[in-house]
Design an enzyme around this catalytic site. Sequence first.
Site, short mmCIF file in Angstrom:
data_model
loop_
_atom_site.label_atom_id
_atom_site.label_comp_id
_atom_site.label_asym_id
_atom_site.label_seq_id
_atom_site.Cartn_x
_atom_site.Cartn_y
_atom_site.Cartn_z
N LYS C 72 0.48 -1.61 0.02
CA LYS C 72 -0.51 0.00 -0.25
C LYS C 72 0.76 1.00 0.18
O LYS C 72 1.81 0.98 0.81
CB LYS C 72 -1.08 -0.18 1.22
CG LYS C 72 -1.88 1.04 1.50
CD LYS C 72 -2.69 1.13 2.75
CE LYS C 72 -3.71 2.04 2.59
NZ LYS C 72 -4.78 1.46 3.96
N SER C 147 -9.60 1.59 3.29
CA SER C 147 -8.41 2.62 2.85
C SER C 147 -7.58 1.98 1.96
O SER C 147 -6.88 2.47 1.07
CB SER C 147 -7.65 3.39 3.88
OG SER C 147 -7.10 2.95 4.08
N SER C 171 -9.26 -1.02 7.90
CA SER C 171 -9.11 -0.29 6.11
C SER C 171 -8.37 -1.56 5.85
O SER C 171 -8.39 -1.90 4.61
CB SER C 171 -7.95 0.62 6.55
OG SER C 171 -9.04 2.17 7.00
#
Lengths: 458, 90, 477
Positions: C72, C147, C171
């Site tokens: 990420k 997220s 997330s």
Amino acid sequence: MNYETVIGLEVHVQIKTRSKMFCGCATEFGAAPNTRVCPVCLGYPGVLPVLNEEAIRKTILAGLMLGCTIARCSKWDRKNYFYPDMPKNYQISQYDLPLCTGGAVGSIRLTRIHLEEDVAKSFHFATTSGVDFNRAGTPLMEIVSEPEIRSPEAAFAYLTALKEILVAGGISDCDMEKGQLRCDANISVRPVGQTKFGPKVELKNLNTISGVRRALAYEAQRQMTALQKGEQIAQETRRWDDDAGKTVVMRTKEYAHDYRYFPEPDLMPVVISDAWLAEIRRDLKELPEARRRRFVAHYGLPEYDAGVLVANAAVADFFEKAAGQNPKAVANWIMSVSDITATPIQPAHLAELVAAIEAGRISSKQGKDVWAEMLATGQPPGAIIQKKGLAQVSDTGALEAFCDQAIAAHPKSVADYRAGNTAAINFLKGQVMKLSKGKANPQLVGEILARKLLGGES
Amino acid sequence: MDLAHVAHLARLHLTDAEMAQFAAQLKDILGYVAKLNELDVTGVEPTAHATPLTNVLRADEVRPSLPTAVVMQNAPAQDRDLFLVPKIVE
Amino acid sequence: MSLSALTIHETRDRLRRGDITARQVTQAVLDRIAAVDGKVQAYLWLNPDDALRQAAAADVTKPLGGIPVALKDVINVTGQPCTCASKILQGYIAPYDAFVVRQLKAAGAVLLGRTNMDEFAMGSSTENSSWGTTRNPWDLARIPGGSSGGSAAAVAADEAIAALGSDTGGSIRQPAALCGCVGFKPTYGRVSRYGLVAFASSLDQIGPLTKDVRDCAMLLNVLAGHDALDSTSVPRPVPDYTAALGQDVKGLRIGLPKEYFIPGLDQEVEATVRAAVRQLESLGAEVVEISLPHSEYAVAVYYLIATAEASANLARFDGVRYGLRVAGDDVNDLYGNTRGAGFGPEVKRRIILGTYALSAGYYDAYYLRAQKVRTLIRQDFATAFQKCDVIVTPTTPEVAFKAGEKSADPLKMYLSDIFTISVNLAGICGISVPCGFVRKLPVGLQIIGPAFGEESVLRVAHAYEQATAWHKERPAL
């Protein structure tokens, strides 16, 4: 109307550690810009702080030296505000549970001492400012006094005493020119007898201890004059201009004081156990004033000597280890160099040197040569004396023989001496020294010659 | 909420459109979080930390710093190894 | 079948047997990305030459030797950008490796590329990215969750063998649920946060997104461990998490919190989750009804504490030392302009909310009160874990929603985290595993364990997974 001045001082002191408060960057002064920085002290994305144990230990030590109460449990908080010298735009500090509370410097009580990180340094140019983050993250102790200081002179004395204690304790070098000690002052005035405080003015840009005194004297007068004219004192921050000799209102920082303190989630609390405290206490240095008095009383040193020695804790320690039978002589040797602890000489060696001179093994002149060799090589005096063959001849038999030789060789001097010219003995002494290749004990030689000459021996 | 004041505390320049939009949205959100007032929290300690660690300390040892060239590579404005900003007026 | 469809353990077995080479695996994944990422848009940054170079040099005897893992875009890797899907970090090149990156490198993994996310991890749909939104591989008109939406979509679409995400309020778990893969949030302090761009310091954790539970355990083995550079990192030894796999769940007590089975929960999602629970019962687990009485306050608590911490964590983005700079007449102007232009609306909203919650006169009513209610939530879990070994819930109240459906209403978006948020507030661990489909969209089963109860969670998750075939399903891309 008589007014009294009410002063409180906030002193920031850089703690003498090798590395910064939250990262391993070196804390050395004077490095080229942005060469002592890393992602942590630059506030890069994703970094985290880790507490420097030595900074905490030294803060607690300072607290002990100043008679503070040391917290059982202490925590860290974020103090939030934006400024270019702030890498994270929050400063990690301590809000409600600082390491130390209470304490005093002389008769002035302290409110608290807490630990935080220093900010970066900025340089100002025509239209820009340049920021050097080398200083950012240096461990900083904030010492807050109660508003009990009643005059600029008392402020000067407070700062001088505080500095002396911190230097003696090895906590900071307190060099104001290097930014290691910075002072802000809060000052207000009120009619004598009034208990309510007048509006307080914060003074900044106080760069020397005498500058603090000057600024406070000016500001106290400014406030009193204003009050006498019936004017109001604005609660504000003013900048001291030492050249012009006055304080000037600083640009008001809007919303400057909502720091939005909250507990620092990245750092764990510090719990100070009795065991840890006891360990730190072992390093507790006698306060300089007390040590000075003790040196005078116990070692019989003159005030001046005592003062010089206690100015540096390590030097004072050295002295105590070397003192022996002749502390004054030891003190003299120590004071003959700027920092004995920076030389290779050991306390035991200095003691040995003094003893050797005292016992007549070597003359004081020879002592100076030995000392020079000790400074250069760090060797013990015994070895040097041996190596150089300096041991004074104090064997009276040998000396008698040399004296007889000299007397026999210089009948004129003998006659002069006996005729009343006492100075003639010096020539003979010199001859004996020559014969003994400088090693004869001059005092003994003098005694032996005198005895022989007066005794009429030829 | 005095949105202009809070935006200034946070150094966020908001457009008029954002001011209007956020004002309404934040009002809703604050209305929602007000439900916490339903609870009696007398005697409840705030959660200070997620894990009960103490005395997490490091030895006072120097570690290598970043090379200045690397540091300056990310600098949006710099001169002679200093980070530049508009002149700071005290 | 393309090598990109393999799991970590399958890849590792074949690499060690010599059937395939690491280079082939990475090439296959890169080919897959080339084929489908135009539609999925999981990736923000890819350096194929570098990935292949790493693969060629990989040592397959190492725990993750030759395995391509996506990160990420919130985790620092030396020499790579790290935008956090924000304009304000445009141009920033990281000069250091996060702890987890050092661990991955030491384990021989191939760092494949950087995936899309909600800006600064603030969001539940990846629609808050400054670089465009990622699509759910199961239905490209829908969001992948957030997220860590890019990481979840990449794993689901076989655009990575595995990925790392970060989880502050759900997330990792929520996008895993919506994309039909496995996502794990470790106990707070289990995995170092050094190098993770901070959103909410007391809630953030890095964790794996994988195709199955075994992969998750293998990745956790590498990520977990004490880090001297993270003071919140717990100095607790790391067990072999794969040893928790393959154990039965007979007699294990599974708690079902009554507060999670409420009107807002999609009926079909509820049915799917209850079927999964029955599956666990048939495997010998015992179901116990429990109560987590303060559940309804979790979202409110989260949006005060997380935003407060974030408001301070994001203050460093000011145009002085790195990233975007928009000029200003004076310093405050510089800050205001840079941050005004650099942050997206959701980030600004949260910074404002957080600043307000800490501000003079409001601290006690908002931030302090929220921290007290947080204590009550933690106590709820402590009490519950006396009656059960793990807690099972739906991961999300509904399946993947359409892009744009909730983006106009922040509060509505916040409520999609309702089942995951408490786990972060309590600092405990949780996994989401696929447990079925509703209207052709994946449903996630959340299994929650007490602090450092990773092994129990993995044990239950693995037992469930092996008794079903959901983890073998793949979207038709």
